[in-house]
Write a protein that holds these residues in place. Structure first.
Motif, PDB file in Angstrom:
ATOM      1  N   SER A  91       0.815  -1.220   0.000  1.00 54.45           N
ATOM      2  CA  SER A  91       0.000   0.000   0.000  1.00 54.45           C
ATOM      3  C   SER A  91       0.847   1.268   0.000  1.00 54.45           C
ATOM      4  N   ASP A  92       2.096   1.156   0.431  1.00 52.97           N
ATOM      5  CA  ASP A  92       2.982   2.312   0.454  1.00 52.97           C
ATOM      6  C   ASP A  92       3.765   2.479  -0.842  1.00 52.97           C
ATOM      7  N   ASP A 129       9.635   0.953  -7.262  1.00 46.47           N
ATOM      8  CA  ASP A 129       8.665   0.368  -6.335  1.00 46.47           C
ATOM      9  C   ASP A 129       8.291  -1.055  -6.744  1.00 46.47           C
TER      10      ASP A 129
END
Length: 77
Positions: free
Chosen positions: A11-12, A20
């Motif tokens: 979620s981050d 990412d």
């Protein structure tokens, strides 16, 4: 056949960013290694080897995430 599951939070992360995506793959790999180590301890004579289990689990999880990503993009108006 024994099976275990692990949850990996992302979620981050911004999965549109390459860095990412690599971070997520690293998290998935670490979770897979932990689960495969646990299975090896529970079933010391089991197969496959921890390294093979980890690679397969990571590959399977990343394939699921890619399918989910494609489905999400396709569903956007």
């Amino acid at each position: 056949m024994a099976e275990k599951k692990a949850q990996v939070s992302y979620s981050d992360l911004d999965l549109t960013r390459t860095a990412d995506l690599y971070a997520l793959e690293d998290r998935v790999g670490k979770a897979a290694a932990q689960v495969c180590d646990e299975l090896a301890q529970e079933f010391p004579d089991g197969e496959p080897a921890v390294s093979v289990c980890t690679r397969r689990a990571t590959d399977d999880a990343m394939a699921q995430l890619r399918r989910l990503g494609r489905a999400t993009v396709a569903a956007k108006p």
